[in-house]
Design a protein around this motif. Structure first.
Motif: not given
Length: 408
Positions: A72-87, A91-99
């Motif tokens: 969940f920490g991986m997914w959430n880190a990616g989700d917070q990043f993508n939302m803040a940066n307009g990406i 689910f897959n994008a969040n997991m990839a970025r978070g990982a």
């Protein structure tokens, strides 16, 4: 497979045992051998105890309990990043970025910490302790996802060397090594582990990750996003709950975990899954966990009824449980069998005081809205004293009972 193990026992193992050519490297051989199979060694004389759980398997169970928080920490880190940066935050994008944000932190923690563990094991000529499997994972989960990797290396080095090895290694350390490492980073490099700019990464700061994911866009100079703890502590002119709600932090999303914060401590649900696993398997003490939650809730209720001019004091007790690192700390940090109280009665006292001190520190010290880390470390130091008084109490009761029998 048996033939392979027999060959290793006869031809390879003697090279690493006493008198062998590679005797000094025995800790490395023993670690690899016992990680892959159950040791065949037995005690030379009675009593014998047959148990399928050894130290390595016990520590791996804790890693299993941490998996929901890690994923969940991986997914959430990616989700917070993508939302803040307009990406686009699928689910897959969040997991990839978070990982790609989280896995390097975990790798550095294990790599640098592992070097220290092996070094001390070789110098002292003892086995590599399995406790590092947990320490090396717990420490990254207490950090911000944007933490510089060199600080991860410095922090885990401090936690292993100063927090554990300087006392003699596992079984002799007073403080939890992972929390010791986190506390060192907090006080040595506060800009990278506290404040509003460390919880969500900026697109411009991750060029390599952007290239790997094929993402591009307008570069964001910086992402400022406060955690619920910081907002509740700085509520001005409105209640802490109103300040949280106006910032978009409801009790629901704090429970689910879709908020900025340390990698592993944002989701109450993920932590409770790990807590249930640890309690069902008997790996961690339920007495510490339950008493800690009770202590946190009771201290929160006490502050609710006191006439204090402090909006943080009026915050409902269940917010204190859901926010920050308290629940993660009481489940995975406070239950460390080495630095916690050892007696059953002592575990209740130890856990209760951690919960109570967490709320007390949060309310009484506006400059430090998170109190779980300091509360656990303080009670680590007090744990031997608690056990001393518990044992002395048992001795007095038994002495009085024996005298009563003699006088009967």
């Amino acid at each position: 497979m048996k033939a392979l193990f027999d060959f290793m026992d006869k031809n390879i193992a003697p090279l690493f045992e006493k008198g062998g050519k590679f005797e000094r490297l025995y800790p490395l051989w023993e670690a690899g051998d016992t990680f892959n199979r159950t040791p065949g060694d037995v005690t030379p004389a009675a009593p014998h105890v047959r148990d399928s759980i050894d130290q390595k398997r016990l520590m791996i169970f804790v890693i299993y309990a941490l998996l929901p928080c890690i994923l969940f920490g991986m997914w959430n880190a990616g989700d917070q990043f993508n939302m803040a940066n307009g990406i686009e935050n699928t689910f897959n994008a969040n997991m990839a970025r978070g990982a790609l944000m989280i896995l390097p932190i975990i790798f550095v923690s294990y790599a640098i910490g592992g070097v220290w563990e092996v070094l001390f094991a070789v110098i002292r000529r003892h086995e590599i302790n399995e406790g590092f499997l947990v320490t090396g994972m717990l420490f990254p989960l207490t950090l911000a996802p944007t933490i510089p990797l060199w600080q991860v290396a410095v922090g885990i080095s401090f936690g292993i060397v100063i927090g554990k090895e300087i006392f003699g290694g596992v079984g002799f350390n007073i403080l939890n090594p992972a929390l010791t490492a986190r506390a060192f980073l907090f006080f040595a490099y506060p800009a990278q582990i506290s404040g509003d700019k460390v919880w969500v990464g900026a697109l411009k700061d991750t060029p390599l990750v952007n290239t790997i994911l094929g993402q591009s866009g307008e570069y964001v100079d910086g992402v400022t996003q406060a955690t619920p703890l910081a907002i509740a502590a700085s509520a001005d002119g409105q209640s802490a709950v109103e300040a949280l709600n106006s910032a978009g932090y409801t009790l629901a999303n704090m429970t689910f975990g879709t908020i900025p914060g340390s990698i592993g401590s944002t989701s109450v649900i993920a932590i409770l899954i790990g807590m249930g696993f640890l309690m069902l398997t008997g790996i961690a003490s339920w007495r510490v966990m339950i008493s800690g939650i009770i202590g946190c809730a009771l201290m929160g209720l006490i502050f609710n009824v006191l006439p204090l001019d402090n909006e943080y004091a009026a915050l409902p007790y269940y917010y204190h449980i859901a926010m920050g690192g308290f629940l993660f700390g009481i489940v995975f940090m406070a239950t460390d069998p080495v630095s916690a109280s050892a007696t059953n009665a002592g575990k209740f006292i130890y856990g209760f005081l951690i919960g109570a001190l967490t709320v007390l520190i949060r309310v009484a010290n506006p400059a430090y809205p998170e109190g779980a880390m300091l509360a656990i470390l303080f009670m680590n130091v007090m744990a031997p004293l608690i056990d001393h008084f518990v044992v002395q109490g048992h001795i007095k009761k038994r002495t009085a009972y024996a005298r009563a029998l003699n006088n009967a």
